[in-house]
Design an enzyme around this catalytic site. Structure first.
Site, PDB file in Angstrom:
ATOM      1  N   ALA A 195      12.026 -37.162  -8.529  1.00  0.00           N
ATOM      2  CA  ALA A 195      12.328 -37.085  -9.077  1.00  0.00           C
ATOM      3  C   ALA A 195      12.424 -39.422 -10.011  1.00  0.00           C
ATOM      4  CB  ALA A 195      13.915 -37.012 -10.619  1.00  0.00           C
ATOM      5  N   TRP A 237      21.603 -38.674 -11.154  1.00  0.00           N
ATOM      6  CA  TRP A 237      20.692 -37.830 -11.803  1.00  0.00           C
ATOM      7  C   TRP A 237      19.622 -38.376 -12.438  1.00  0.00           C
ATOM      8  CZ3 TRP A 237      20.700 -32.943  -9.400  1.00  0.00           C
ATOM      9  CH2 TRP A 237      22.051 -32.536 -10.036  1.00  0.00           C
ATOM     10  N   ASP A 271      23.622 -38.416  -2.377  1.00  0.00           N
ATOM     11  CA  ASP A 271      23.833 -37.622  -3.152  1.00  0.00           C
ATOM     12  C   ASP A 271      25.296 -36.160  -2.333  1.00  0.00           C
ATOM     13  OD1 ASP A 271      22.772 -38.467  -4.530  1.00  0.00           O
ATOM     14  OD2 ASP A 271      20.449 -37.743  -3.915  1.00  0.00           O
ATOM     15  N   GLU A 286       0.854  -1.255   0.109  1.00  0.00           N
ATOM     16  CA  GLU A 286       0.303   0.359  -0.099  1.00  0.00           C
ATOM     17  C   GLU A 286       0.784   1.475  -0.041  1.00  0.00           C
ATOM     18  OE1 GLU A 286      -2.198  -2.667   2.793  1.00  0.00           O
ATOM     19  OE2 GLU A 286      -0.143  -2.836   1.719  1.00  0.00           O
ATOM     20  N   LEU A 328      22.628 -27.939  -2.061  1.00  0.00           N
ATOM     21  CA  LEU A 328      21.110 -27.221  -1.799  1.00  0.00           C
ATOM     22  C   LEU A 328      21.103 -25.987  -1.568  1.00  0.00           C
ATOM     23  CD1 LEU A 328      19.803 -29.497   0.833  1.00  0.00           C
ATOM     24  CD2 LEU A 328      19.329 -29.888  -0.891  1.00  0.00           C
ATOM     25  N   PRO A 349      13.587 -41.394   0.136  1.00  0.00           N
ATOM     26  CA  PRO A 349      12.022 -42.230   0.055  1.00  0.00           C
ATOM     27  C   PRO A 349      11.509 -41.691   1.217  1.00  0.00           C
ATOM     28  CG  PRO A 349      13.948 -43.717  -0.909  1.00  0.00           C
ATOM     29  CD  PRO A 349      14.562 -41.595  -0.404  1.00  0.00           C
ATOM     30  N   ARG A 350      12.650 -42.156   2.801  1.00  0.00           N
ATOM     31  CA  ARG A 350      12.002 -43.228   4.278  1.00  0.00           C
ATOM     32  C   ARG A 350      11.045 -41.718   4.931  1.00  0.00           C
ATOM     33  NH1 ARG A 350      16.746 -45.528   7.762  1.00  0.00           N
ATOM     34  NH2 ARG A 350      17.288 -43.195   7.027  1.00  0.00           N
TER      35      ARG A 350
END
Length: 337
Positions: A149, A165, A195, A46, A199, A281-282
């Site tokens: 992915a 990848w 990996d 504003e 990040l 995944p866990r």
């Protein structure tokens, strides 16, 4: 109001932990001023919109469109409600009311001053835009995005974690854009170990800040030579063993019971409004079981592993699909906004 929402979105990655807000001033069907909340701690939408009006004598005959109810409290800046009361526009139209009790109440003050007020224009669009903010205020935890992915036959990695990848270069660059838009990026210990991710949003230049890097290492078994411990950017390691501070690196001990809930509570206390969780995944399975997720962004690549570490079964409502060369991107939400 559509223009106000477009302007508000320009604050993505900059305004947090404040909401994204856009404002448009209209006089006789012509836009005479506009602005958005550009940076946390800086002027609100504003203020920027009113300042952009060349002839402020037109404001009492104008309509002000704001994507969120004008704030009604002193924070890092004065209340926007006071500014509107000072210029007293004829009408104020908002998209969403503010569910933060500290900031709410602006509409009532404007109405009491004789200003015509309308609320709820493009309300669903506004809640979707500020879904991070509304989740923190209403659910008392950060907004949680799960990203992974997978291959066409449903695997996230080979059994020995040798497949770093899966998605293509376009998808990976898009992920760096997403990192620039969220407050924190989180991975589990196996993702950190195999990996060794940085990040960061290094492949999406132009954003001045990096997300807070977060890793879960309950037993503190990860090697300290991993990128996440290099002190290049602020990072937190949540664990069961110790509290410790080092330059750009915090070790935070949590109780074993309700570990993930305490982790999210701690991040919220640090001003984190959203978390992009990139594996593994866990961790995804645990979050699904606890109902601690809001959005899924899933890449499907045209590869087949035949066997390996299975990807989670996608849940929620399919929002949309996109094509990035030979990859498909699926967006899912836990519940419609």
């Amino acid at each position: 109001m559509q223009r106000a929402l477009e302007l508000a979105r320009l604050g993505l990655g900059y305004a947090s932990p404040n909401p994204m807000v856009g404002c448009v001033v209209v006089h006789q069907e012509r836009i005479i001023g506009e602005g958005w909340h550009r940076q946390y701690g800086g002027p609100h939408a504003e203020v920027n919109a009113v300042e952009s009006v060349a002839d402020k004598s037109l404001l009492p005959q104008s309509t002000v469109y704001v994507s969120l109810e004008p704030c009604n409290h002193w924070g890092k800046t004065p209340p926007c409600t006071d500014l509107l009361l000072q210029h007293k526009p004829k009408r104020v139209v908002i998209c969403n009311t503010d569910s933060n009790p500290r900031a709410a109440g602006g509409l009532q003050r404007l109405q009491a001053a004789g200003i015509e007020v309308e609320a709820g224009l493009l309300e669903k669009d506004g809640r979707w835009l500020n879904r991070r903010f509304f989740t923190v205020v209403e659910k008392k935890r950060p907004y949680i995005i799960l990203k992974w992915a997978q291959t066409a036959d449903g695997f996230m990695a080979r059994s020995d974690y040798s497949s770093k990848w899966i998605s293509n270069a376009y998808a990976r660059q898009l992920v760096h854009k997403w990192r620039s838009e969220e407050d924190a990026i989180l991975v589990g210990s196996n993702t950190a170990r195999y990996d060794n991710p940085q990040l960061t949003n290094r492949d999406w230049p132009g954003y001045p800040r990096q997300p807070l890097r977060v890793v879960i290492d309950r037993q503190l078994l990860l090697h300290q030579n991993l990128h996440l411990f290099d002190a290049s950017y602020p990072s937190i390691c949540y664990n069961l063993k110790e509290d410790r501070e080092a330059p750009n690196l915090t070790f935070r001990q949590l109780a074993a019971d309700n570990f993930l809930e305490h982790l999210l509570e701690d991040l919220k206390g640090r001003g984190v409004q959203s978390v992009l969780i990139e594996g593994g995944p866990r961790l995804f399975t645990q979050l699904f079981e606890l109902g601690l997720w809001d959005e899924i962004r899933m890449f499907v690549a045209p590869h087949s592993f035949g066997s390996g570490i299975a990807a989670p079964h996608p849940q929620g409502y399919l929002l949309k699909k996109e094509v990035l060369d030979d990859n498909e991107l699926q967006w899912r939400v836990r519940q419609p906004w």
